[in-house]
Write an enzyme that holds these catalytic residues in place. Sequence first.
Site, PDB file in Angstrom:
ATOM      1  CG  ASP A  32      -0.620  67.199 -72.887  1.00 54.01           C
ATOM      2  OD1 ASP A  32      -0.844  67.613 -73.472  1.00 54.01           O
ATOM      3  OD2 ASP A  32      -0.892  66.084 -72.772  1.00 54.01           O
ATOM      4  CD  GLU A  39      -2.396  68.333 -77.049  1.00 56.45           C
ATOM      5  OE1 GLU A  39      -1.375  68.127 -77.495  1.00 56.45           O
ATOM      6  OE2 GLU A  39      -2.203  68.355 -75.731  1.00 56.45           O
TER       7      GLU A  39
END
Length: 702
Positions: free
Chosen positions: A350, A386
């Site tokens: 993330d 990401e």
Amino acid sequence: MYNLKPGHSYPQGATVYEDGTNFSIYSENATAVSLEFYDTPYDEYPSETIHLKEKDGYIWHVFVSGIKPGTLYNYRIDGPYKPELGLRFNKNKLLIDPYARAITSDVTWNKSVYGYDTDSDQKDLSFSTENDSQFVPKSVVYKDNFDWKGVENPDIPWNNTLIYETHIKGFTKLRADIGENIRGTYSGLGSQKMIDYLKDLGITAVEIMPAQQEVTAEYLYDKKLTNYWGYDTIGYFAPDIRFSSTKKPGDQINEFKNMVKNLHENNIEVIMDVVYNHTAEGNELGPTLSFKGIDNLVYYKLQADNPRYYYDVTGTGNSLDAGHPQVLRLIMDSLRYWITEMHVDGFRFDLASALARQLYDVNSLSAFFDIIYQDPVISRVKLIAEPWDVGPGGYQVGEFPPMWAEWNGKYRDAIRHYWKDRGGNISEFATRISGSPDLYQTSGRRPHSSINYVTSHDGFTMYDLVSYTNKHNENNLNDNKDGTDDNISENFGIEGKTEDNKIKYLRNKRIRSFFITLLTSQGSPMILGGDEIMRTQNGNNNAYCQDNEISWYDWNLDDERLKLLNFVKNMVNIRKKYAVLRRRNFFKGEIIPGTDIKDVIWVKPDGTEMSEEDWTSGNNKAIGVILTAIGMERVFSEPVSYDNLMLIFNPTEDKINFSIPKRWKKAQIIIDSLPEHENFPIGISDTVLNIEPQSAYILEEP
């Protein structure tokens, strides 16, 4: 009274031996460290307190005889409380071990869990003297006792990988055909019923949303909402107890392992979504639960000119300082643990750009990436970034090192725009379905570096993408201000659900066109879980706090949803069957040696090849592409077809007469996006095809 020995500084955390347990914890600026044992998770006072005396290289340690697995413990750490200097020690606050293998529960919210007096006008410059023992989750001593029974990781090649992103609870919470006690748990996902579903769909990897122990923030708790997605981690070694079927502290570890083992036995990999960019402790007004009280200066990035405040590039209040050796060690130890002990197959990081910020600017050659590159364990699993954060220069799609794959946000947006805008971005569309060579080829990467997706957990589901023009996040209780307004979606005339058959037909066709596009694109496709059964969040494009039917999968499938499910299965089988859809290398656009044909040919509706001018003129919307398997490297171990395929995409509002090569006169349509077509293949007998509006076709050369 326990017998104490000096113990060892390594490994950090609680390590069980035959005659007791070694405890170690890192703090550079602490003046005193105490270890406390508890009989139950909610005790106000410890059963025993031990003051650590030994310290090597800032690691405090002690060996305590007689401590067995299942023992509950936490720390208290003393030192200067000078927030203006970035120091936030408070011995009144009980602290979770960063290396805890299991954690008992979520936080019980009370003002005492804050390091400062929440009633004071001085806010975080004040000092709290309240004891918070009964409100803070406890760490659990654990010793590995799991038998993997020789089951090995599947090790699926990247170009054969099909990812299914799902939430552990949402996937099975409403599944009536598995035991009620395991719905919404690790055991539910690992049940044979759900594994059979994934296998039947053709999935090779489940990408599970965060499953490391998280915290639901107090502001959500006060609104009777929850941290459903789990992106506020507090325990980087601990499987989240909320997905445990027993809720007995410690049991979640073996339950997670059993889920992984069952998936591996069925040749399905497990990729974990992990959040090493920030923690659940928030900014200067957040609680003191672990890192903040252990050594705030070490664990967090602070503003250089005023270290009272956090340097936040994550939008959550804080950012972990991956440039500090201890933080790097914590992250690397955590990753190795999940690989070696929990047997996961990879990670999706993330806001990965935040981990590259050593000196506040994104630096793809930061220590974080250097260390992973040389690590013999971590470097061998699937690594997905990401590739953005919310800081300056944080959008880094295409900039990560060679071993990394990336969520390709440019692919997502280009595909949505192509179909919504009726083909206005044809050049970028062609680039994206070719594996985005503009992003990955020059850096020595392969098509699989592009994780292709149309939808993900963050945003509309695919059904909502064709059913809502605007977001509808009212249930998040933030006046519909959260979530993006740029959804590149359309509702075809009515906002939300409808019984209008014309609109339902158009939506069904668009969904099928999305799936054909996704599963014929070069790269690594990712399906958002539930898209194959028209899962809806009723227009909520940021359902992070919705632990209810908004997020859970509805498994009561009517005929319309069953037909889509069968279509997706068929499309996945096509991708698996034809080697040309899973190339290991980029197209060259050149004549294949020994033939008179190129490896890829882009074709206009009149049957002629696209010219340089055609790509930029704006006159072309629909396009065909011939994919040639001749000359492909034969690397697939399973039986595959090396036949040539032709893809045709018509995003316009009009029927188009599309000319195909003469040798394709007796080709077959092996699938198209027309909802009324269920039985394939469909034979053709002409060199001109009538291509329906807003539809996609795949032809197999005879």
